[in-house]
Design an enzyme around this catalytic site. Structure first.
Site, PDB file in Angstrom:
ATOM      1  N   SER A  46      44.236 -24.641  15.245  1.00 57.46           N
ATOM      2  CA  SER A  46      44.979 -25.509  16.149  1.00 57.46           C
ATOM      3  C   SER A  46      45.073 -26.956  15.676  1.00 57.46           C
ATOM      4  CB  SER A  46      44.357 -25.478  17.554  1.00 57.46           C
ATOM      5  OG  SER A  46      43.004 -25.918  17.524  1.00 57.46           O
ATOM      6  N   ASP A 338      42.366 -34.520  23.295  1.00 66.40           N
ATOM      7  CA  ASP A 338      41.851 -33.646  24.351  1.00 66.40           C
ATOM      8  C   ASP A 338      40.414 -33.255  24.008  1.00 66.40           C
ATOM      9  OD1 ASP A 338      42.056 -31.703  22.380  1.00 66.40           O
ATOM     10  OD2 ASP A 338      43.701 -30.610  23.318  1.00 66.40           O
ATOM     11  N   HIS A 341      40.836 -31.940  19.912  1.00 67.80           N
ATOM     12  CA  HIS A 341      41.748 -32.385  18.857  1.00 67.80           C
ATOM     13  C   HIS A 341      41.906 -33.897  18.799  1.00 67.80           C
ATOM     14  CE1 HIS A 341      42.988 -28.346  20.346  1.00 67.80           C
ATOM     15  NE2 HIS A 341      42.907 -28.088  19.047  1.00 67.80           N
TER      16      HIS A 341
END
Length: 372
Positions: A46, A338, A341
């Site tokens: 991600s 967040d 990340h």
């Protein structure tokens, strides 16, 4: 339809200046230049996924606001407010357009490269299953093999020309974080922590990764960046969970990660030392670069280094950004977007240091790798 020659020329256009919000004025803009390499292929999780998970049945998705709030194209599936590390790195290398995700890459655009990264992906196939569907590193390598088949048609079956072309590209591989976050340190869902000691688990990951990277080499990859796992014991998610202390890193996780990172650097030496013919691997020490930014964030204008810009709960780290949630007003002051990340600005700083400095790259920086 454009010819292969015309399309190859297309990737050598003059680079545009960085745009979008989240760029610090104290960081220099790159000069206009031609693309240093013809194509850029990306494998990862991600941290660099740019939309491959959008159509999957998974919790690891970011195709909703406020994700992408500062990205020129809006919400695309990137797990941050703007550009990812590889977006910024591609721009530094001279690419004028973002590398497309595998989920929608078609035809001649394959010649510029493809992003295969998938949120929750790991080196091990089962990693990330707790969150739903994803494409593991094995799956991403298989997808690249399919891309090579498609590219062979663009080269009219000339395998030698295709091989020479692929040999000049740069390949980014950033896996391992989820093998700890969404596998080893999740004992209620996985048995790996009881099946392996931390050393044995690191060795098992390296064994699998060696095979996967060797497969990439057999498909044409020569200039390869492999990234260390960052200090994920210090991300907002872990800070929110670790004994209720909102500012103390989980050093048990960090120590386990360092075992993997140490073996990964040794693997780079083996590959470069003749184990893989013609290999030019670069080890990117994301652990050191992340830790340095975490320790010296104020020097870059970061005022908040232990909380997410958006999220829910302690440190905004217990739940990731909710749909349509209002994030922090000034993303440039936050190191983390967040629970997991970095913000766009952090990604840009990481990319600049990796591209032009040898503080975090071994044995050469990425700018030098492109010229080899």
């Amino acid at each position: 339809m454009k010819t292969v020659g015309e399309l190859s020329l297309l990737v050598c256009l003059i680079i545009v200046f960085f745009n979008g919000r989240g760029w610090s004025q104290r960081l220099p803009r790159p000069r206009r230049q031609q693309s240093q390499v013809p194509c850029f292929f990306i494998f990862g999780d991600s941290l660099v996924d740019n939309g491959n998970n959008n159509g999957m049945l998974t919790l690891a998705r970011a195709n909703y606001r406020p994700y992408g709030i500062d990205f020129p194209q809006g919400t695309t599936g990137r797990f941050t407010n703007g550009r990812t590390f590889v977006d910024a790195l591609a721009q530094l290398m001279g690419f004028t357009r973002y590398i497309p995700p595998y989920s929608r890459a078609r035809g001649p655009e394959l010649l510029r490269g493809v992003n295969y990264a998938s949120g929750a992906a790991g080196i091990r196939d089962e990693t990330g299953d707790n969150l739903g569907a994803h494409s593991s590193m094995n799956g991403q390598v298989a997808n690249f093999a399919n891309t090579v088949i498609q590219m062979r048609r663009l080269f009219r079956g000339d395998t030698n020309a295709l091989s020479s072309y692929l040999n000049t590209c740069i390949y980014y591989c950033g896996l391992g974080s989820n093998d700890y976050l969404n596998n080893y340190f999740m004992p209620n869902f996985y048995t790996t922590s009881s099946d392996f000691t931390t050393k044995a688990y690191a060795d098992a990951l390296i064994q699998d990764y060696t095979r996967q990277l060797t497969q990439l080499h057999s498909l044409g990859a020569r200039k390869v960046i492999v990234t260390a796992v960052g200090p994920i014991g210090c991300i907002p998610y872990q800070l929110a969970r670790y004994h209720g202390n909102s500012s103390r890193c989980n050093e048990n996780i960090n120590k386990a990660i360092l075992l993997f990172n140490s073996e990964l650097r040794k693997l780079v030496d083996r590959f470069n030392g003749g184990q893989l013919q013609g290999a030019k691997f670069v080890y990117l020490d994301s652990y050191k670069s992340s830790n340095d930014l975490y320790q010296n964030g104020t020097a870059y204008g970061f005022e908040v280094i232990d909380k997410g810009c958006c999220g829910v709960g302690r440190n905004n780290g217990q739940i990731t950004c909710l749909p349509l949630q209002q994030p922090c007003a000034d993303r440039r002051k936050y190191l983390f977007w967040d629970a997991f990340h970095p913000t766009e600005l952090a990604n840009v700083i990481f990319a600049q240091s990796a591209y032009q400095s040898q503080s975090y790259t071994y044995p050469v920086n990425i700018q030098q790798l492109a010229t080899l």
